[in-house]
Design a protein around this motif. Structure first.
Motif, PDB file in Angstrom:
ATOM      1  N   THR A   1      12.944 -64.883 -28.547  1.00 51.52           N
ATOM      2  CA  THR A   1      12.711 -66.148 -29.225  1.00 51.52           C
ATOM      3  C   THR A   1      12.069 -65.844 -30.576  1.00 51.52           C
ATOM      4  O   THR A   1      11.527 -64.767 -30.792  1.00 51.52           O
ATOM      5  N   SER A   2      12.143 -66.793 -31.482  1.00 52.58           N
ATOM      6  CA  SER A   2      11.660 -66.591 -32.839  1.00 52.58           C
ATOM      7  C   SER A   2      10.414 -67.438 -33.073  1.00 52.58           C
ATOM      8  O   SER A   2      10.226 -68.445 -32.395  1.00 52.58           O
ATOM      9  N   PRO A   3       9.581 -67.035 -34.053  1.00 55.46           N
ATOM     10  CA  PRO A   3       8.383 -67.836 -34.324  1.00 55.46           C
ATOM     11  C   PRO A   3       8.726 -69.265 -34.734  1.00 55.46           C
ATOM     12  O   PRO A   3       7.983 -70.194 -34.460  1.00 55.46           O
ATOM     13  N   CYS A   4       9.868 -69.425 -35.410  1.00 57.31           N
ATOM     14  CA  CYS A   4      10.272 -70.750 -35.887  1.00 57.31           C
ATOM     15  C   CYS A   4      11.716 -71.021 -35.501  1.00 57.31           C
ATOM     16  O   CYS A   4      12.517 -70.103 -35.370  1.00 57.31           O
ATOM     17  N   ASP A   5      12.046 -72.295 -35.368  1.00 52.73           N
ATOM     18  CA  ASP A   5      13.444 -72.699 -35.299  1.00 52.73           C
ATOM     19  C   ASP A   5      14.102 -72.474 -36.653  1.00 52.73           C
ATOM     20  O   ASP A   5      13.469 -72.661 -37.706  1.00 52.73           O
ATOM     21  N   ALA A   6      15.390 -72.159 -36.628  1.00 49.14           N
ATOM     22  CA  ALA A   6      16.173 -72.289 -37.856  1.00 49.14           C
ATOM     23  C   ALA A   6      16.008 -73.720 -38.359  1.00 49.14           C
ATOM     24  O   ALA A   6      15.847 -74.661 -37.562  1.00 49.14           O
ATOM     25  N   ALA A   7      16.036 -73.882 -39.675  1.00 47.16           N
ATOM     26  CA  ALA A   7      15.842 -75.220 -40.247  1.00 47.16           C
ATOM     27  C   ALA A   7      16.862 -76.203 -39.671  1.00 47.16           C
ATOM     28  O   ALA A   7      16.515 -77.348 -39.344  1.00 47.16           O
ATOM     29  N   ALA A   8      18.100 -75.774 -39.510  1.00 44.92           N
ATOM     30  CA  ALA A   8      19.142 -76.663 -38.979  1.00 44.92           C
ATOM     31  C   ALA A   8      18.802 -77.110 -37.557  1.00 44.92           C
ATOM     32  O   ALA A   8      19.067 -78.255 -37.170  1.00 44.92           O
ATOM     33  N   VAL A   9      18.217 -76.224 -36.783  1.00 41.46           N
ATOM     34  CA  VAL A   9      17.824 -76.568 -35.411  1.00 41.46           C
ATOM     35  C   VAL A   9      16.662 -77.554 -35.427  1.00 41.46           C
ATOM     36  O   VAL A   9      16.650 -78.546 -34.683  1.00 41.46           O
ATOM     37  N   ALA A  10      15.685 -77.305 -36.292  1.00 42.38           N
ATOM     38  CA  ALA A  10      14.549 -78.232 -36.402  1.00 42.38           C
ATOM     39  C   ALA A  10      15.029 -79.613 -36.834  1.00 42.38           C
ATOM     40  O   ALA A  10      14.529 -80.635 -36.347  1.00 42.38           O
ATOM     41  N   LEU A  11      16.006 -79.644 -37.721  1.00 38.79           N
ATOM     42  CA  LEU A  11      16.536 -80.937 -38.179  1.00 38.79           C
ATOM     43  C   LEU A  11      17.274 -81.666 -37.055  1.00 38.79           C
ATOM     44  O   LEU A  11      17.204 -82.891 -36.939  1.00 38.79           O
TER      45      LEU A  11
ATOM     46  N   ALA B   1      11.173 -79.412 -47.882  1.00 38.22           N
ATOM     47  CA  ALA B   1      10.908 -80.230 -46.694  1.00 38.22           C
ATOM     48  C   ALA B   1      11.892 -79.876 -45.586  1.00 38.22           C
ATOM     49  O   ALA B   1      11.511 -79.689 -44.423  1.00 38.22           O
ATOM     50  N   ARG B   2      13.162 -79.759 -45.942  1.00 36.45           N
ATOM     51  CA  ARG B   2      14.176 -79.467 -44.918  1.00 36.45           C
ATOM     52  C   ARG B   2      14.109 -78.002 -44.457  1.00 36.45           C
ATOM     53  O   ARG B   2      14.215 -77.714 -43.257  1.00 36.45           O
ATOM     54  N   ALA B   3      13.970 -77.080 -45.381  1.00 38.02           N
ATOM     55  CA  ALA B   3      13.956 -75.662 -45.002  1.00 38.02           C
ATOM     56  C   ALA B   3      12.743 -75.335 -44.129  1.00 38.02           C
ATOM     57  O   ALA B   3      12.797 -74.434 -43.292  1.00 38.02           O
ATOM     58  N   LEU B   4      11.655 -76.066 -44.324  1.00 39.18           N
ATOM     59  CA  LEU B   4      10.431 -75.817 -43.568  1.00 39.18           C
ATOM     60  C   LEU B   4      10.185 -76.924 -42.544  1.00 39.18           C
ATOM     61  O   LEU B   4       9.033 -77.208 -42.183  1.00 39.18           O
ATOM     62  N   ALA B   5      11.251 -77.532 -42.045  1.00 44.49           N
ATOM     63  CA  ALA B   5      11.115 -78.664 -41.121  1.00 44.49           C
ATOM     64  C   ALA B   5      10.358 -78.269 -39.854  1.00 44.49           C
ATOM     65  O   ALA B   5       9.540 -79.031 -39.342  1.00 44.49           O
ATOM     66  N   ASP B   6      10.629 -77.087 -39.334  1.00 47.49           N
ATOM     67  CA  ASP B   6       9.950 -76.673 -38.102  1.00 47.49           C
ATOM     68  C   ASP B   6       8.457 -76.477 -38.350  1.00 47.49           C
ATOM     69  O   ASP B   6       7.617 -76.910 -37.554  1.00 47.49           O
ATOM     70  N   GLU B   7       8.111 -75.805 -39.437  1.00 48.31           N
ATOM     71  CA  GLU B   7       6.699 -75.603 -39.783  1.00 48.31           C
ATOM     72  C   GLU B   7       6.015 -76.958 -39.968  1.00 48.31           C
ATOM     73  O   GLU B   7       4.893 -77.163 -39.505  1.00 48.31           O
ATOM     74  N   TYR B   8       6.685 -77.861 -40.655  1.00 48.22           N
ATOM     75  CA  TYR B   8       6.093 -79.181 -40.913  1.00 48.22           C
ATOM     76  C   TYR B   8       5.862 -79.924 -39.601  1.00 48.22           C
ATOM     77  O   TYR B   8       4.802 -80.525 -39.398  1.00 48.22           O
ATOM     78  N   ASP B   9       6.832 -79.864 -38.722  1.00 43.19           N
ATOM     79  CA  ASP B   9       6.724 -80.647 -37.491  1.00 43.19           C
ATOM     80  C   ASP B   9       5.742 -80.045 -36.490  1.00 43.19           C
ATOM     81  O   ASP B   9       5.115 -80.767 -35.733  1.00 43.19           O
ATOM     82  N   ARG B  10       5.606 -78.731 -36.481  1.00 42.55           N
ATOM     83  CA  ARG B  10       4.802 -78.109 -35.425  1.00 42.55           C
ATOM     84  C   ARG B  10       3.456 -77.568 -35.902  1.00 42.55           C
ATOM     85  O   ARG B  10       2.607 -77.241 -35.090  1.00 42.55           O
TER      86      ARG B  10
ATOM     87  N   HIS C   1       1.702 -78.996 -38.697  1.00 39.01           N
ATOM     88  CA  HIS C   1       1.300 -79.943 -39.731  1.00 39.01           C
ATOM     89  C   HIS C   1      -0.190 -79.855 -40.039  1.00 39.01           C
ATOM     90  O   HIS C   1      -0.606 -79.830 -41.211  1.00 39.01           O
ATOM     91  N   ALA C   2      -0.992 -79.790 -38.984  1.00 40.08           N
ATOM     92  CA  ALA C   2      -2.449 -79.814 -39.180  1.00 40.08           C
ATOM     93  C   ALA C   2      -2.958 -78.537 -39.839  1.00 40.08           C
ATOM     94  O   ALA C   2      -4.057 -78.524 -40.409  1.00 40.08           O
ATOM     95  N   SER C   3      -2.180 -77.469 -39.777  1.00 36.84           N
ATOM     96  CA  SER C   3      -2.631 -76.193 -40.343  1.00 36.84           C
ATOM     97  C   SER C   3      -2.164 -75.978 -41.777  1.00 36.84           C
ATOM     98  O   SER C   3      -2.707 -75.130 -42.484  1.00 36.84           O
ATOM     99  N   ILE C   4      -1.149 -76.696 -42.194  1.00 37.86           N
ATOM    100  CA  ILE C   4      -0.592 -76.454 -43.526  1.00 37.86           C
ATOM    101  C   ILE C   4      -1.570 -76.945 -44.591  1.00 37.86           C
ATOM    102  O   ILE C   4      -2.136 -78.031 -44.468  1.00 37.86           O
ATOM    103  N   GLY C   5      -1.764 -76.120 -45.613  1.00 41.16           N
ATOM    104  CA  GLY C   5      -2.705 -76.458 -46.682  1.00 41.16           C
ATOM    105  C   GLY C   5      -2.211 -77.633 -47.519  1.00 41.16           C
ATOM    106  O   GLY C   5      -1.010 -77.893 -47.613  1.00 41.16           O
ATOM    107  N   PRO C   6      -3.152 -78.344 -48.153  1.00 38.26           N
ATOM    108  CA  PRO C   6      -2.794 -79.566 -48.893  1.00 38.26           C
ATOM    109  C   PRO C   6      -1.811 -79.340 -50.040  1.00 38.26           C
ATOM    110  O   PRO C   6      -0.978 -80.215 -50.327  1.00 38.26           O
ATOM    111  N   LYS C   7      -1.865 -78.164 -50.685  1.00 37.66           N
ATOM    112  CA  LYS C   7      -0.960 -77.944 -51.817  1.00 37.66           C
ATOM    113  C   LYS C   7       0.494 -77.814 -51.353  1.00 37.66           C
ATOM    114  O   LYS C   7       1.425 -78.213 -52.061  1.00 37.66           O
ATOM    115  N   VAL C   8       0.686 -77.213 -50.188  1.00 38.99           N
ATOM    116  CA  VAL C   8       2.047 -77.108 -49.649  1.00 38.99           C
ATOM    117  C   VAL C   8       2.472 -78.454 -49.066  1.00 38.99           C
ATOM    118  O   VAL C   8       3.607 -78.906 -49.275  1.00 38.99           O
ATOM    119  N   LEU C   9       1.555 -79.099 -48.353  1.00 36.76           N
ATOM    120  CA  LEU C   9       1.887 -80.410 -47.763  1.00 36.76           C
ATOM    121  C   LEU C   9       2.328 -81.410 -48.825  1.00 36.76           C
ATOM    122  O   LEU C   9       3.250 -82.207 -48.596  1.00 36.76           O
TER     123      LEU C   9
END
Lengths: 429, 429
Positions: A94-104, B293-302, B304-312
């Motif tokens: 498993t990977s640390p993150c989903d592919a962006a397409a999967v997350a979408l 936003a789309r490329a980092l959708a997984d990071e954003y969704d999972r 969120h509370a850890s991401i710094g304000p400048k990236v958010l």
């Protein structure tokens, strides 16, 4: 509830919203179909023992894929399922993150059932999947499992990728709708690269309206309402690039499609392609090889003995091509695509065969991507529609092509063509 | 052997080939310098306890980076070192494969010393790195550690990436040569995506000839011999896009550069940029936000509370932008870039400031990428050269820009400019 398997995601969503069925009913129908057919079709490389419905349940009621079971090609990273990249030699963790397409997909409310079979690294070495319409034939590739899973009614939506013809060809062979957006539309983050200037994520569905629905999910955007044109508004150009290699029955199917659309009121002509446009197919092949060698440099250097001969052949060719020749090829490709502008002044859409003919018999190869190369190279959006049958009764697809960025217009035109020709996408007999 | 730290890779390679020094001498010099300076500069997020010299030792004698110690930005996957992506919330494990760029470095004979500090996800949240020329100042970002490590003489070569100004700006602040190739030149496979239509891998070096050498390594190609033009062959356009925001001393430095090159025989003029070209900087910002936003959708969704304000802030802006507006922005950007064609008929190269001025004091921000946005959006190759000093004695870079695909010509022109102005890249005082 097996009757749900032939329905598209849009219809399932309507039934769900109306309270006629539950999300569990939809999931159960998918799982039953997979249980019944997977031994024959072999679409999946990994199936989730307990599909995660959490994000689906949390999604908004209007989420475009709420409760819809989906499969994703096994070159896309997933945080809760292993990814095998179509190989046995890369670790399937498993990977640390989903592919962006999967997350979408998850954001849109979809329920991930598992990973679908990819050819080796999305190249030309076949996986285990068989064509649901005739198990003795290839489903095409590289998105073999995704095309077969949708064709067989296991899931209404599955993600694939295309670098040469890896969505359009299997969609054609399996008799479903296959959509490859304009290059760059869907982020490729977390998806194994083969040829980064060509790799494009897309999807298989049972209807054009579903393809549009997935488009909204993958762009995370509210789209304008679909507005299919009337046929009389359409200027259609027929094309075969390159000319050599097309089976006679497919040529006839293209002509018959043109005649039927002309009959329905469209303005149909031979596409006035620029001089030398044929050359794009050969340019595509060289550019893909150059890029694949570099993008897969680590695999080549460390797993050389394990890589299959069909992939090695591409990589070895790529290492013989240097930067200066690569740039020259790119420049020539850009010139030919620029020259296509004149064609687009006279046409709204090009219709051209998705493949050379019906799915070939046998599982040692996945068929020839030749009829996608010229259109994939300049990144044009393409949609394969199951418009014809071949001499053996197998599906034959025709792809519609539009200028870069006109994806929504292409989907509207495809819907108009499907409605005009009254095409449906039945389950395999 | 500390005197080796100020030398470029080309010189080290010559000394190695002549038997004047060994690969171990080069490695020892790097490691000593890092030991002496890392507590102050903080360029590294992970250092290899025993740098792997295997692939370097196996490389051909003519391998372009044979025995050269390098650092790679910590958003690039490595099979033998953890990758932290500039975050604490994504798991810092080793990856099944090297990023393609890393594999290409190893092929070229380089010795990987470790991972260099990246800002959070290559966005705007600073890492721990300080500017080697004045520890109270930022090194710039997002490729903070790579720029600082080269500036400080820890390694002669380090890889970075640029989405807005993440190579050009830190190169300017740290007083080294920073090169961002044409978009698409180096495969991004295995490198964390931020904005996939903009993300570009590049590198920091102490000389232009080294930058060209790395270009050969990263394209795995034998390049034609360098052929710097004479200054009298050069048509140079000076530009500032957008006009507002530039410090007066940097404006003066640009004018002084133009005057010196004119004195040396070049034809220097104000670049005749198309009407409305300024708008590209704002278009870049919106397109980057939509894609991030789309490329980092997984990071954003999972996370969120850890991401710094400048990236958010960037991601939140991106979610407010829909597909239709994104495509309209892309179309406008393409129109403006097409309009630049007229400019290129009159010019060989554009020279424009790499940043607003000297590296700002403090470590809470990495400076403003504003002077790279308009050039990064259309994917043009850019090279920052340390041509001036600011009022505080800090380096000020000027970037040279060429049409897409003319990377080798740009490198040749940059070499000519460096030679003509007799610019060297000293170690920090």
């Amino acid at each position: 509830m097996t009757e749900l398997n032939g329905l598209d995601a849009t219809r399932l969503g309507e039934m769900l919203a109306a309270g006629e069925i539950s999300a569990q009913d939809i999931l159960d129908a998918s799982l039953s179909r997979i249980d019944a057919r997977e031994d024959s079709v072999r679409a999946w490389t990994w199936r989730s023992p307990t599909p995660d419905q959490t994000t689906a349940g949390q999604s908004a009621p209007q989420a475009p894929l709420r409760g819809i079971p989906v499969g994703v090609k096994d070159i896309m990273q997933t945080r809760d399922m292993p990814t095998g990249w179509g190989t046995r030699y890369l670790s399937a963790e498993t990977s640390p993150c989903d592919a962006a397409a999967v997350a979408l997909l998850r954001r849109a409310g979809a329920v991930l059932l598992g990973k679908t079979v990819s050819t080796e690294l999305a190249g030309f070495t076949p996986g285990k999947t068989r064509n649901p319409h005739d198990l003795s034939r290839t489903p095409g590739g590289s998105s073999s499992g995704s095309a077969a899973a949708v064709a067989d009614g296991m899931v209404p939506v599955a993600l694939g990728t295309q670098t040469a013809g890896s969505i359009i060809r299997p969609a054609s062979y399996c008799g479903v709708v296959g959509f490859k957006p304009s290059f760059g539309t869907v982020p490729m983050a977390g998806i194994k690269a083969f040829s980064p200037s060509l790799d494009t994520a897309g999807w298989f569905t049972r209807s054009v309206r579903d393809s549009r629905r997935v488009f909204g999910a993958m762009t995370a955007s509210s789209l304008p309402v679909a507005a299919p044109p009337t046929l009389s508004q359409l200027r259609i150009g027929l094309a075969v690039v390159p000319v050599a290699g097309l089976e006679a029955s497919t040529r006839q199917a293209l002509d018959a499609t043109g005649a039927a659309l002309s009959q329905a009121g469209a303005q149909v002509m031979e596409a006035p392609l620029p001089e030398g446009f044929d050359e794009l197919a050969a340019l595509h092949k060289r550019i893909m090889a150059y890029e694949a060698a570099r993008a897969l440099a680590d695999e080549y250097d460390r797993h050389h003995a394990s890589i299959g001969p069909k992939v090695l052949e591409v990589l070895d060719e790529g290492w013989t091509i240097g930067y200066v020749d690569y740039r020259r090829d790119q420049k020539e490709a850009a010139r030919l695509n620029d020259a296509l502008a004149g064609c687009w002044q006279q046409l709204d859409v090009i219709i051209t065969p998705s493949a050379t003919g019906e799915a070939p018999i046998g599982h040692e190869a996945t068929g020839d991507p030749i009829y996608s190369r010229a259109w994939t190279l300049p990144g044009l959006p393409a949609i394969s529609l199951p418009l014809a049958k071949g001499p053996a009764g197998m599906p034959i697809g025709m792809q519609l092509i539009a200028p870069w960025g006109r994806d929504l217009e292409l989907l509207d035109m495809a819907e108009a063509v499907m409605q005009s020709l009254q095409i449906s996408v039945p389950l395999p007999a």
